[in-house]
Every structure is written in C-alpha cells, then in structure tokens.
Design an enzyme around this catalytic site. Structure first.
Site, PDB file in Angstrom:
ATOM      1  N   LYS A   1      -1.880  -5.117   9.399  1.00  0.00           N
ATOM      2  CA  LYS A   1      -0.494  -4.759   9.072  1.00  0.00           C
ATOM      3  C   LYS A   1       0.229  -4.229  10.303  1.00  0.00           C
ATOM      4  O   LYS A   1      -0.199  -3.255  10.927  1.00  0.00           O
ATOM      5  CB  LYS A   1      -0.488  -3.704   7.964  1.00  0.00           C
ATOM      6  CG  LYS A   1       0.911  -3.382   7.468  1.00  0.00           C
ATOM      7  CD  LYS A   1       0.837  -2.634   6.167  1.00  0.00           C
ATOM      8  CE  LYS A   1       2.201  -2.312   5.612  1.00  0.00           C
ATOM      9  NZ  LYS A   1       2.100  -1.540   4.369  1.00  0.00           N
TER      10      LYS A   1
ATOM     11  N   CYS B   1       0.932   3.139  10.729  1.00  0.00           N
ATOM     12  CA  CYS B   1       1.481   4.270   9.975  1.00  0.00           C
ATOM     13  C   CYS B   1       2.227   5.208  10.904  1.00  0.00           C
ATOM     14  O   CYS B   1       1.631   5.768  11.828  1.00  0.00           O
ATOM     15  CB  CYS B   1       0.381   5.038   9.242  1.00  0.00           C
ATOM     16  SG  CYS B   1       1.080   6.436   8.335  1.00  0.00           S
TER      17      CYS B   1
ATOM     18  N   SER C   1       0.817  -1.208   0.000  1.00  0.00           N
ATOM     19  CA  SER C   1       0.000   0.000   0.000  1.00  0.00           C
ATOM     20  C   SER C   1       0.853   1.261   0.000  1.00  0.00           C
ATOM     21  O   SER C   1       1.872   1.351   0.679  1.00  0.00           O
ATOM     22  CB  SER C   1      -0.883  -0.006   1.237  1.00  0.00           C
ATOM     23  OG  SER C   1      -1.626   1.179   1.308  1.00  0.00           O
TER      24      SER C   1
ATOM     25  N   LEU D   1      -0.866   9.588   4.702  1.00  0.00           N
ATOM     26  CA  LEU D   1      -2.183   9.048   4.345  1.00  0.00           C
ATOM     27  C   LEU D   1      -3.066  10.012   3.555  1.00  0.00           C
ATOM     28  O   LEU D   1      -4.275  10.070   3.772  1.00  0.00           O
ATOM     29  CB  LEU D   1      -2.940   8.594   5.600  1.00  0.00           C
ATOM     30  CG  LEU D   1      -2.290   7.450   6.378  1.00  0.00           C
ATOM     31  CD1 LEU D   1      -3.088   7.185   7.656  1.00  0.00           C
ATOM     32  CD2 LEU D   1      -2.219   6.176   5.535  1.00  0.00           C
TER      33      LEU D   1
ATOM     34  N   ASN E   1       5.456  -2.648   8.236  1.00  0.00           N
ATOM     35  CA  ASN E   1       5.300  -1.278   7.765  1.00  0.00           C
ATOM     36  C   ASN E   1       6.678  -0.622   7.886  1.00  0.00           C
ATOM     37  O   ASN E   1       7.660  -1.285   8.214  1.00  0.00           O
ATOM     38  CB  ASN E   1       4.243  -0.549   8.603  1.00  0.00           C
ATOM     39  CG  ASN E   1       3.589   0.579   7.806  1.00  0.00           C
ATOM     40  OD1 ASN E   1       4.269   1.329   7.111  1.00  0.00           O
ATOM     41  ND2 ASN E   1       2.285   0.702   7.916  1.00  0.00           N
TER      42      ASN E   1
HETATM   43  C1  LIG Z   1       5.624   6.469  -0.219  1.00  0.00           C
HETATM   44  C2  LIG Z   1       5.104   5.377   0.670  1.00  0.00           C
HETATM   45  C3  LIG Z   1       3.768   5.423   1.109  1.00  0.00           C
HETATM   46  C4  LIG Z   1       3.265   4.425   1.942  1.00  0.00           C
HETATM   47  N1  LIG Z   1       1.938   4.468   2.328  1.00  0.00           N
HETATM   48  C5  LIG Z   1       1.432   3.452   3.082  1.00  0.00           C
HETATM   49  C6  LIG Z   1       0.043   3.416   3.425  1.00  0.00           C
HETATM   50  O1  LIG Z   1      -0.750   4.275   3.042  1.00  0.00           O
HETATM   51  N2  LIG Z   1      -0.414   2.386   4.196  1.00  0.00           N
HETATM   52  C7  LIG Z   1       0.428   1.393   4.621  1.00  0.00           C
HETATM   53  O2  LIG Z   1      -0.019   0.472   5.313  1.00  0.00           O
HETATM   54  N3  LIG Z   1       1.726   1.391   4.302  1.00  0.00           N
HETATM   55  C8  LIG Z   1       2.255   2.391   3.549  1.00  0.00           C
HETATM   56  N4  LIG Z   1       3.601   2.376   3.200  1.00  0.00           N
HETATM   57  C9  LIG Z   1       4.459   1.285   3.686  1.00  0.00           C
HETATM   58  C10 LIG Z   1       4.601   0.197   2.627  1.00  0.00           C
HETATM   59  O3  LIG Z   1       3.353  -0.369   2.291  1.00  0.00           O
HETATM   60  C11 LIG Z   1       5.550  -0.905   3.110  1.00  0.00           C
HETATM   61  O4  LIG Z   1       5.047  -1.452   4.322  1.00  0.00           O
HETATM   62  C12 LIG Z   1       6.943  -0.420   3.376  1.00  0.00           C
HETATM   63  O5  LIG Z   1       7.328   0.526   2.407  1.00  0.00           O
HETATM   64  C13 LIG Z   1       7.984  -1.548   3.411  1.00  0.00           C
HETATM   65  O6  LIG Z   1       8.055  -2.242   2.187  1.00  0.00           O
HETATM   66  P1  LIG Z   1       9.107  -1.894   1.011  1.00  0.00           P
HETATM   67  O7  LIG Z   1      10.456  -1.811   1.661  1.00  0.00           O
HETATM   68  O8  LIG Z   1       8.963  -3.007   0.036  1.00  0.00           O
HETATM   69  O9  LIG Z   1       8.690  -0.588   0.465  1.00  0.00           O
HETATM   70  C14 LIG Z   1       4.118   3.369   2.371  1.00  0.00           C
HETATM   71  C15 LIG Z   1       5.442   3.331   1.924  1.00  0.00           C
HETATM   72  C16 LIG Z   1       5.950   4.305   1.076  1.00  0.00           C
HETATM   73  C17 LIG Z   1       7.371   4.218   0.614  1.00  0.00           C
END
Ligand SMILES: Cc1cc2nc3c(=O)[nH]c(=O)nc-3n(C[C@H](O)[C@H](O)[C@H](O)COP(=O)(O)O)c2cc1C
Ligand SMILES: Cc1cc2nc3c(=O)[nH]c(=O)nc-3n(C[C@H](O)[C@H](O)[C@H](O)COP(=O)(O)OP(=O)(O)OC[C@H]3O[C@@H](n4cnc5c(N)ncnc54)[C@H](O)[C@@H]3O)c2cc1C
Ligand code: FES
Lengths: 258, 302
Positions: free
Chosen positions: B165, B130, B21, B73, B192
């Site tokens: 999450k 978050c 997400s 968010l 997260n």
């Molecule tokens: C720009 C950005 C926005 C994100 N927004 C959300 C969100 O709205 N809700 C959520 O549960 N996680 C959010 N995340 C977290 C990601 O879903 C994920 O848990 C986190 O980036 C770790 O995974 P990755 O290293 O593969 O990115 C966000 C991450 C990034 C980089």
C-alpha cells in the site's frame, strides 16, 4: 443487539426551549427495533459536504405504544441545525441502536439516582422509565445554570422524585448537582450520570466516597459509531484506549478510574 | 449478469469491491448491515508484531467532504489476531486480507510470517504509508529505497499474495511503485491518506492530538484517481485503487483509470451498507452499457 440503518420519519416536533429541538420519529417500514436506555443513534446529515460524518444523538425516550423514538437535540452547529430544520413528514437516515446502555440492577426495589446536566439529561428519561417498569425506584437530580435550562421536568416527575439545582437559584437548590443536600440525606444502590465531563467526574468522585456504584455516559467525538475506526477512544483505568461507541458510551466509573 | 470476477496475484475475487484497512474493523462490525460474503474481499485493521495503544484522543477532525484521523495503528498485535480474530473469520466465503505495519523491516517480516501460517488468509497488504506513527510506517514508503527494503524483507518471509500500500505523500508515486514491483510485490494498492491538519481557532491549537493526521474521503478522490492512472502506466502488476470512493460511479472511475480492484474506506462510516450497494451499482452499470466482462473497462482510459 442487531443494528439497523433505517429511514425514520419525523412525526412530531417540539421546541422545549430556545436552541433545542425534540424530534419524535417513527419507522414507516414497520416497528422500531429494540433499544436500551443509554444507547444512541447516528444520524445522516444528507446533502452537505460540511457535515460529512453522521452525528451521534442519545435515545431520549422510546414510546413503545405509539412506536416513537424521541431525540432531544441541542443546536450547536450545522448538523444539529439540520436536525432542527426537519419538518413533520421528513425522513432522516438513522443507524441504531448503538453502544451499550445503562445497566438494569438485579432484583427489585433498588434505589437509583440519575444525575444529569444540560442536554445530558436526555438519556436519563428513558432510563428512569425502564428502571421504574422493572420495579426499581429512580430519582432524578438535574442541574442547570438557570430554571429555563431544565427540560422535560413534568415527564421526569411522572417517573420519580426530582431534585434540581441551578447556579442562579431560580429553581431548586443553588449551586451544582454535587452540592445538593439529597446526596447527604439518602443512600442509593446505583448512580448514573450524563452531562458535561467535569460534572460526571465530580459525581463519580462523590459516588466513590459514598461507596456506591456509578455509571457515566461519555460523548466523545465519533466517526463510525460501530467500533471500526477507533477514533472515539477514552483511556481506561489501566491506561488502555477503549472505544466509547462500542464498549460505552456507558461505563462503570471504576473502569475509567474516575 | 455481467462477469465481475478479477484476480490480484493468486487472489481470486468474485467482484472487485473490497474495504480499506482501518475503516472496516474486522468486518464483524458490519455484519448486521451486509453479507460479508457478497464482497470480493475485506482488509482488516492495521496489525503489528506487538500490541500498540495508538495515539491519544482526539484522533479525528471532520473536514469539508472528508475527515482527518491520527489513530496511530492501535491494535492488539498479530498473535492476538491469530488466536482471537482469525477463528471468527476463517470460514467466510470471501477473501480476508490483513494489513501489516511495523517499525523495522524485521518487524514487518516477522508479522507477515505469522500471518503466512494462517491457511485462510490468502494475502497481506503491507502498509508502508501510515502517516500517523513516528518511526516506520510512512518513513519507508516515501523513498524507492526504503520501500524496496521492506518489501524485500517481507517477500522472503511471505509466500502468498503480497499487496503493497503506497503513500500519496511523495514526489513520484510511480517510482515507488516500480521499486516495490522490482522486489516481487504482486500488487500495489493506493492511496493511503494524505497528510493534513486542522486548527481550532478558539483554543488556538490543532484539532488532532499529534498535530497532524491523514485525510480521507471524497475530497481526496481526484488526487487518488490521478495517482492510479500514473501508476497504471508505470507498472505491470495489478493495482488496487482507493481514496474517496462513495458510490459505484466513483468505483468505475478507478477501474477505468487502471485499477483491477477497489477498496472502500471512509464511505463505510456514512453508509454501513455502501460496499454491497457499490457491487450492485457496478453490475447494473455494466448491464445497462452492454459490458459483459469487467476487464473490458479496466484501464480503458489512458
Ligand atoms: C480512521 C481510519 C483509520 C485508518 N487506518 C489504516 C490502517 O490501519 N492501515 C492502512 O493501511 N490504512 C489505514 N487508513 C487509510 C485507509 O485504508 C484508506 O487508505 C484511506 O482512508 C483512503 O480511502 P477512503 O478515502 O476511501 O477512506 C485509515 C483510514 C481511516 C479513515
Ligand atoms: C454518544 C453520544 C450521544 C450524544 N447525545 C446527544 C444528545 O442526546 N443530544 C445532543 O444535543 N447532543 C448529543 N451529543 C453531541 C452531539 O453529537 C454533537 O453536539 C453534534 O455532533 C454536533 O454536531 P453539529 O454539526 O451540530 O456541530 P459541529 O459543527 O460538529 O460542532 C459544533 C460544536 O460542538 C462541538 N461538538 C461536536 N461534536 C461533539 C461531541 N460529540 N460532543 C461534544 N461536543 C461536540 C464541537 O467541538 C463544536 O464546538 C452526543 C454525542 C455522543 C458521542
Ligand atoms: S466511532 Fe469509530 S470506533 Fe468509535
């Protein structure tokens, strides 16, 4: 417009001045996708954890006959340094075309003033070319600290009238673009500007008093470049955050309340 | 061709690869680069009951092998999603999952209930982690009691598959996982982002508008993988693993650590076609190693 991720190949490389590089790229797989003036490309800096994210660079020019995409790059850090060290024959992965371009006025014979400062002059070259091809009359107002700062002047001159300002009076009128006498002498149907934010805001403010439509091109920091992460936002006139990569990078200055 | 099919609660995934997400928009943004139907599923932007503007710019800073974000968010609210986004996604032959956030248990429950009414959304992912919004978000996710309160409220309002999450910004992520399992969560996803910051030494201020942000990308992978292993030992519900997955090898590591499915986040920014490459890479690895069913490797490393 459909977006692509392509390995483009460096065909020519020039150094228009110290600290800048002009890359001319082709697509070894076939034709270049259709691109609009004002759109941008996100380049992958391979093999470095320090420059992890892609780097956005404006479309400087598209040479349709030779199938070349030009990128004019100011070397400011590791990502742009990597680009400047690419050799002819090297490839670089590009996501393109991204964002919305400058608008093309309806009809013919419209007078459009393109105002650029620093490396912000880059997208104006292709925009000028497209305006001219569509039967309009582009003029350029380009500013820099000193004569040496102004690049591609011969190319701009081949497209339309070029007016310049420099802070040290080494070329054109002395001062900033917004002080140039042309602004009081001529009427324009549209103004477009790209460069440092204070310059664009001053141009937009002038356009407002002159009752002229004005488009500005923003360079907010970006991660995805496709409207997915919401990192690149700018406040619009109503106080809402809008994505620069997807809804911009070109905005009507009124939309931003500038 | 190996069998990549997995289940998360009542959710049936054609392969274990989903998207994280906030990194994949509403999927549509990536439709030029991949066929969305090739994915096991994708998780759309964090959605809240009421519209949110998010935090001010700057919202991101690049870090070695990763990035910090404090988007906060930003979204147009659940009703906007139901009316304007859902119709564009509902006919896709893959799982579309909505990531739900809120500031009170009642907000979460009401938002979940409105999504429950959407026939083709077969699961939600509850974001109690978050780090970028003041009240709510991570506040619930950092204690077993807080987490349990939100999950309980949502479980009563939501009947389909509920994935919760988890935040890595806690002392014992296994305790939180157990608490949400006890309240009826069908699955947990982790991690997260890790809370962090970066400083601009010329301007002597942080690079993020709210001072801190969430760290993501390959730099967090070792932490995420360790947490998946710990949670796998603590709960019986399926785990969705994520955090820094950049390629098929990373994904297989998470599967071996005990994740039934995985999510790809920040890697989408580097390669917009990475998700499908990971699906193909897992498939190839299984073929090369004579693994016929993905369940043979899920949790094989204890
Ligand atoms: C720009 C950005 C926005 C994100 N927004 C959300 C969100 O709205 N809700 C959520 O549960 N996680 C959010 N995340 C977290 C990601 O879903 C994920 O848990 C986190 O980036 C770790 O995974 P990755 O290293 O593969 O990115 C966000 C991450 C990034 C980089
Ligand atoms: C839509 C768009 C179009 C652009 N077009 C061009 C172009 O045609 N030619 C060109 O040379 N540059 C352009 N830029 C700016 C360019 O993307 C940055 O200069 C580049 O990303 C810096 O990368 P780096 O690794 O070299 O430097 P970094 O080490 O990342 O940064 C070095 C310095 O540059 C600053 N910087 C980083 N990103 C940006 C940014 N987006 N805008 C302004 N300053 C930044 C940093 O704050 C830092 O002080 C554009 C940016 C955007 C968003
Ligand atoms: S850079 Fe991701 S939304 Fe603009």
């Amino acid at each position: 417009m459909k977006k692509y991720a392509l390995d483009l190949c460096v065909v020519e490389k020039e150094f228009p001045r110290d600290g800048y590089v002009l890359l001319k790229l082709n697509n070894p797989q076939g034709a270049l996708p259709e691109m609009l003036a004002g759109q941008f490309v996100e380049l992958l800096i391979a093999g470095s954890s320090e420059t992890f994210l892609r780097r956005p660079i404006s479309i400087n020019y598209v040479d349709k006959e030779k199938g070349l995409l030009w990128l004019l790059i100011h070397v400011v850090g590791n990502g742009t340094k990597y680009m400047s060290e690419l050799n002819v024959g090297d490839t670089i992965n590009c996501v393109l075309p991204l964002g919305n371009g400058f608008s093309m006025p309806e009809g013919e014979g419209k007078k459009v003033l393109l105002v650029g400062g620093g490396v912000g002059t880059a997208p104006l070259l292709y925009y000028g070319k497209c305006l001219k091809e569509a039967g309009h009359t582009p003029s350029f107002l380009l500013g820099g600290r000193s004569a040496g700062d102004l690049m591609q002047l011969d190319l701009f001159e081949a497209i339309g009238n070029v007016y310049t300002t420099t802070e040290d009076a080494t070329l054109g009128e002395k001062g900033f673009v917004t002080n140039h006498s042309i602004l009081n002498k001529e009427q324009f149907d549209l103004i477009a500007t790209c460069g440092p934010k204070p310059m664009m805001k001053a141009v937009a403010a002038w356009a407002r008093t002159a009752n002229c439509e004005c488009e500005v091109s923003l360079e907010n920091m970006m991660a995805c470049g496709v409207g997915a992460c919401l990192c690149c936002v700018e406040k619009d006139g109503e106080g809402h955050n809008v994505c620069v990569c997807k809804e911009g990078p070109v905005f009507n200055s009124k939309k931003l309340n500038w | 061709m190996a069998n990549l099919h997995v289940n998360i609660g009542n959710l049936s995934l054609k392969n274990p690869v989903m998207t994280a997400s906030g990194t994949f928009g509403y999927g549509i943004e990536f439709a030029d680069f991949i066929n969305l139907e090739d994915l096991g599923g994708f998780i759309v932007k964090g959605t809240t009951l009421n519209p949110r503007e998010g935090n001010d710019y700057p919202r991101m800073a690049e870090t070695p092998a990763g990035m910090l974000n404090c988007v906060g968010l930003q979204n147009k609210g659940v009703d906007y999603f139901c009316e304007n986004i859902y119709p564009e996604l509902k006919d896709l032959d893959t799982n579309v999952i909505v990531n739900v956030s809120g500031s009170t248990p009642e907000d979460y429950a009401e938002c979940a209930a409105r999504i429950d009414a959407l026939e083709r959304i077969s699961a939600i992912e509850l974001n109690i982690s978050c780090p970028n919004v003041k009240n709510g978000g991570m506040a619930f996710g950092v204690t077993p009691e807080g987490a349990a309160t939100v999950v309980k409220a949502v479980r009563q309002a939501y009947n389909k598959t509920l994935i919760v999450k988890l935040s890595p910004n806690v002392t014992s992520i296994a305790d939180i996982a157990k608490a949400v399992e006890a309240e009826g969560a069908d699955s947990v996803s982790l991690i997260n982002t890790l809370m962090g910051t970066a400083i601009d030494i010329e301007r002597r201020c942080t690079k993020l508008s709210i001072g801190t942000g969430g760290l993501s990308g390959p730099c967090v992978k070792p932490v995420a993988l360790r947490m998946v292993m710990q949670v796998a030992k603590a709960v019986n519900i399926p785990i969705v693993g994520l955090g820094g997955i950049m390629n098929a090898t990373d994904a297989i590591e998470f599967l071996m650590a005990g994740a039934t499915a995985i999510e790809i986040g920040t890697a989408n920014f580097i390669d917009p076609a990475i998700t499908v490459k990971v699906v193909n890479g897992i498939n190839e690895w299984m073929d090369n190693h004579g693994v016929k069913d993905i369940h043979e490797i899920i949790g094989c490393v204890k």
